[in-house]
Design an enzyme around this catalytic site. Structure first.
Site, PDB file in Angstrom:
ATOM      1  N   LYS A  99       0.810  -1.224   0.000  1.00 45.94           N
ATOM      2  CA  LYS A  99       0.000   0.000   0.000  1.00 45.94           C
ATOM      3  C   LYS A  99       0.840   1.270   0.000  1.00 45.94           C
ATOM      4  O   LYS A  99       0.467   2.283  -0.573  1.00 45.94           O
ATOM      5  CB  LYS A  99      -0.922   0.012   1.223  1.00 45.94           C
ATOM      6  CG  LYS A  99      -1.951  -1.120   1.246  1.00 45.94           C
ATOM      7  CD  LYS A  99      -3.072  -0.868   0.274  1.00 45.94           C
ATOM      8  CE  LYS A  99      -4.102  -1.990   0.291  1.00 45.94           C
ATOM      9  NZ  LYS A  99      -5.108  -1.836  -0.765  1.00 45.94           N
ATOM     10  N   GLU A 121      -9.561   6.017   3.091  1.00 45.17           N
ATOM     11  CA  GLU A 121     -10.425   4.949   3.597  1.00 45.17           C
ATOM     12  C   GLU A 121      -9.536   3.751   3.852  1.00 45.17           C
ATOM     13  O   GLU A 121      -8.464   3.645   3.254  1.00 45.17           O
ATOM     14  CB  GLU A 121     -11.503   4.600   2.561  1.00 45.17           C
ATOM     15  CG  GLU A 121     -11.097   3.590   1.482  1.00 45.17           C
ATOM     16  CD  GLU A 121     -10.020   4.106   0.526  1.00 45.17           C
ATOM     17  OE1 GLU A 121      -9.876   5.336   0.412  1.00 45.17           O
ATOM     18  OE2 GLU A 121      -9.316   3.272  -0.090  1.00 45.17           O
ATOM     19  N   SER A 388       1.872  -9.571  -0.868  1.00 49.36           N
ATOM     20  CA  SER A 388       1.482  -8.158  -0.764  1.00 49.36           C
ATOM     21  C   SER A 388       1.646  -7.563   0.627  1.00 49.36           C
ATOM     22  O   SER A 388       1.772  -6.351   0.769  1.00 49.36           O
ATOM     23  CB  SER A 388       0.048  -7.978  -1.241  1.00 49.36           C
ATOM     24  OG  SER A 388      -0.835  -8.767  -0.466  1.00 49.36           O
TER      25      SER A 388
HETATM   26  C1  PLP Z   1      -1.609  -6.961   2.427  1.00 49.29           C
HETATM   27  C2  PLP Z   1      -2.740  -6.590   1.568  1.00 49.29           C
HETATM   28  N1  PLP Z   1      -2.890  -7.207   0.374  1.00 49.29           N
HETATM   29  C3  PLP Z   1      -3.922  -6.927  -0.423  1.00 49.29           C
HETATM   30  C4  PLP Z   1      -4.887  -6.007  -0.081  1.00 49.29           C
HETATM   31  C5  PLP Z   1      -6.025  -5.787  -1.012  1.00 49.29           C
HETATM   32  O1  PLP Z   1      -5.961  -4.586  -1.723  1.00 49.29           O
HETATM   33  P1  PLP Z   1      -5.616  -4.554  -3.263  1.00 49.29           P
HETATM   34  O2  PLP Z   1      -6.508  -5.539  -3.938  1.00 49.29           O
HETATM   35  O3  PLP Z   1      -5.905  -3.149  -3.670  1.00 49.29           O
HETATM   36  O4  PLP Z   1      -4.209  -4.903  -3.425  1.00 49.29           O
HETATM   37  C6  PLP Z   1      -4.772  -5.333   1.143  1.00 49.29           C
HETATM   38  C7  PLP Z   1      -5.775  -4.333   1.535  1.00 49.29           C
HETATM   39  O5  PLP Z   1      -5.892  -3.893   2.618  1.00 49.29           O
HETATM   40  C8  PLP Z   1      -3.662  -5.635   1.973  1.00 49.29           C
HETATM   41  O6  PLP Z   1      -3.517  -5.022   3.157  1.00 49.29           O
END
Ligand code: PLP
Lengths: 411, 265
Positions: A99, A121, A388
């Protein structure tokens, strides 16, 4: 199943109206139209501005800690016995998730626009923490909107945001999760549009957000592509990422879209199962509609009301998805699949024990699918998973599901 | 001539301003809406805005959000609002009905199907908060086909160069949003409103109604001095949702407020 993409088509999205084919656009009230036009103007200008790019790159290198490693999950791959699985380690970024790539980019836009107040948000709290973090660094006032339900399940991140000086607003309308937090952030923006920059946390929202968030997150895929070539010696056979709004997925996928040999899998939250209606998988089980400023696949009922979603991971608990994903689904370039709550939890435990890496529950959805996919492939093939985020924020949820009492006696 | 046009002509001939109440279809209960609409007309409403409940009413303040939630608890949606309009029409052939809501319920029904159903129900105008001129083309074609007016919002943040784009597609009247914010916010600046209304009127012969911050006879009178009409929403919806009052009392209070506002402008 992965159809190659015609580069000339791809170069045209989004178009001047913010459309990815039939998706995207600017479905907002008139009050915000000029703010969006202004943002688009500034972004278009700064995108080409070497000073801005240099500052962004410097923050990514020294504040975020990029480049993030591409790591081979050897034990886990050996155990599965199929394709080799690599993790793109976004969990090692400052604040613990992908993020922050985007919040740094948007906060710098805010700085260039002279806005002193930022709002965001958040669902899992990762985007809120990342926003509060860069706001602290740049000396900006920060307000984070978070559904009451998420405030409860992500208490750790709520406190982190407060420590960073942000004001966390608990949102009690609607389903009290991410979509309602986004409604409330939009309402704040409409009210304070003159001095406020809205840092949207994913590739959703009205144009130009899906485009600029994608651009800021594409650093993930650019690095992963170069790292694959140098570490694996060629491009991976497949990419896997979880999809909430879709920012970590698009960030990984985007620089590979024209590489026909690279298959792509976006993994949505199957919750209790897509057949139960208790899930958050609009691309798999939804239909197109309009929400939060764009046309995209949504979970909606027969009256066009947005449905409640369910996922064990707060960050995937969203009834919509970024418009570019809707388009990539329709043109067939990316496959969208699901992993259910229990599959994600199993992958969480497995990867924690096997690799010594504790993934976020969002990420665990991608891992669950990657394991299945790898098993159908051979050891000379490779998969890159977007790791992620890290899972520290989720240990209370995992403990609750597992029936463990963290503060009680050892069990 | 559309019912909306006819109403404006009638008002202009009488030297009157329009009073336009907003209530949410099905709020606080589905059975009371049609009766409430008739009572509002008796109390002096010239046109009616019927809010179509939506799960994510992004432009609404807390009062109207709650109205949407109360209506949704009774499963009132676009189809039921159209049925309410049709029922109202059985006894009132003259008062214009304007549906106000969000794009998704209409998208989901389909623009053509919606236009036909709305025309059949005797609906005269549509305001779709999240369909600015850039996104409205496809729906506008269908509304024109059935003779329904498409009413656009102009905001304090609308730059001058956007005004022609909006005015070009608008019919019925222009709805000027009197403040930066959600419905029901409190910071109304009547001088600013008057200046902007004047500016809009210089560009179009369409009447201009003002709404978003009008809550009583006084604010209505101030705004009514420069505009052709006033829209009152949150103040009514607040009274309708007042849990400390019995149902009949809530309706009487809302109708009473509208009467006050009528005598104020
Ligand atoms: C670690 C992590 N991965 C994925 C996401 C999902 O978001 P996005 O689909 O925008 O990557 C989040 C959202 O809070 C997250 O914290």
């Amino acid at each position: 199943m992965n159809k190659p993409i015609d580069p000339s088509v791809y170069a045209q999205v989004p178009d001047a109206n913010g459309r990815f084919g039939p998706y995207g656009g600017k479905f907002v009230s008139e009050t915000l139209m000029s703010a969006l036009a202004e943002l688009e103007r500034v972004y278009t200008q700064l995108k080409e501005d070497p000073d801005f790019q240099q500052e962004f790159d410097a923050y990514l290198a020294h504040f975020v800690g990029r480049p993030s490693p591409l790591y081979e999950a050897q034990r886990w791959s050996d155990e599965i016995g199929g394709a080799r699985i690599y993790f793109k380690r976004e969990d090692l970024n400052h604040t613990g998730a992908h993020k922050v790539n985007n919040t740094v980019g948007q906060a710098l836009l805010a700085k260039f626009m002279g806005k002193k107040r930022v709002i965001a948000e958040t669902g899992a709290g990762q985007h809120g923490v990342a926003s509060a973090t860069i706001a602290a660094r740049l000396g900006m006032e920060c307000h984070v909107f978070m559904g009451e339900e998420d405030v409860r399940r992500q208490a750790l991140n709520v406190y982190r945001m407060r420590l960073l000086g942000a004001n966390v607003v608990s949102v009690t309308s609607g389903s009290r999760t991410l979509k309602d937090a986004m409604n409330e952030a939009m309402r704040d923006w409409v009210t304070n549009v003159d001095d406020t920059f809205y840092i949207i946390g994913t590739v959703a929202g009205p144009h130009p957000y899906p485009m600029l968030v994608r651009d800021f997150q594409s650093v993930i895929g650019r690095e992963a592509r170069a790292q694959s070539l140098s570490q694996i010696g060629r491009l991976p056979d497949a990419l896997v990422a979880c999809v909430g709004g879709g920012s970590n997925a698009i960030g990984l996928f985007h620089p590979f879209l024209e590489d026909d040999g690279v298959a792509m899998y976006g993994v949505e939250a199957g919750g209790h199962g897509v057949e139960t209606n208790e899930h958050a998988a609009p691309l798999t089980a939804g239909t197109p509609g309009v929400l939060h400023g764009n046309r995209t696949y949504l979970m909606q009922d027969e009256d066009g009301q947005i449905m409640h979603t369910h996922s064990v991971s707060a960050g995937l608990d969203y009834p919509g998805v970024g418009p570019e994903h809707s388009w990539l689904k329709d043109i067939g370039r990316v496959n969208y699949v699901v992993a259910n709550d229990d599959e994600a939890l199993a992958a969480f435990h497995k990867v924690t024990r096997t690799e010594g890496i504790m993934p976020a529950l969002e990420t665990s959805h991608a891992l669950a699918y990657a394991a299945k996919l790898a098993a159908t492939m051979t050891p000379d093939q490779s998969i890159v998973v977007n790791l992620s985020g890290r899972g520290d924020k989720d240990i209370f949820t995992v403990a609750e599901v597992d029936g463990a009492d963290i503060f009680g006696e050892q069990n | 001539m559309s019912r909306i046009q006819a109403k404006w002509q009638e008002l202009q001939a009488a030297g009157k301003k329009a009073v336009i109440p907003y209530v949410v279809g099905g709020d606080p209960e589905p059975d009371v809406t049609v009766g409430l609409m008739h009572k509002l007309v008796e109390a002096g409403a010239d046109m009616l805005e019927l809010g179509v409940p939506f799960s994510d009413p992004m432009a609404e303040g807390p009062a109207i959000q709650k109205g949407h939630e109360r209506a949704l608890a009774h499963k009132v949606s676009l189809r039921k609002c159209l049925a309410m309009a049709a029922e109202f029409r059985l006894q009132d052939a003259a008062t214009p009905i304007i549906l106000m809501g969000y794009a998704n319920p209409i998208e989901h029904m389909g623009y053509a199907a919606f236009a036909d159903a709305a025309a059949d129900a005797g609906v005269d105008g549509v305001i779709t908060v999240d369909l600015p001129p850039e996104e409205v083309m496809a729906m506008n074609i269908e509304l024109k086909r059935v003779g329904i007016d498409n009413i656009f919002l102009i905001a304090p943040t609308t730059p001058d160069e956007r005004l022609p784009l909006i005015i070009e597609q608008a019919s019925g009247f222009i709805y000027y949003v009197s403040l930066k914010g959600v419905t029901g916010a409190g910071h109304l600046n009547t001088e600013e409103v008057a200046a902007k209304v004047k500016q809009i009127k210089a560009l179009t012969s369409l009447p201009v109604a003002v709404g978003f911050g009008i809550k009583d006879a006084e604010s209505a009178a101030l705004v009514g001095a420069s505009a052709d009409g006033v829209v009152v929403g949150s103040a009514l919806v607040n009274l309708l949702g007042d849990a400390s009052n019995v149902l009949e009392g809530r309706i009487n209070a809302a109708v009473g407020l509208l009467g006050d506002i009528r005598s104020g402008v």
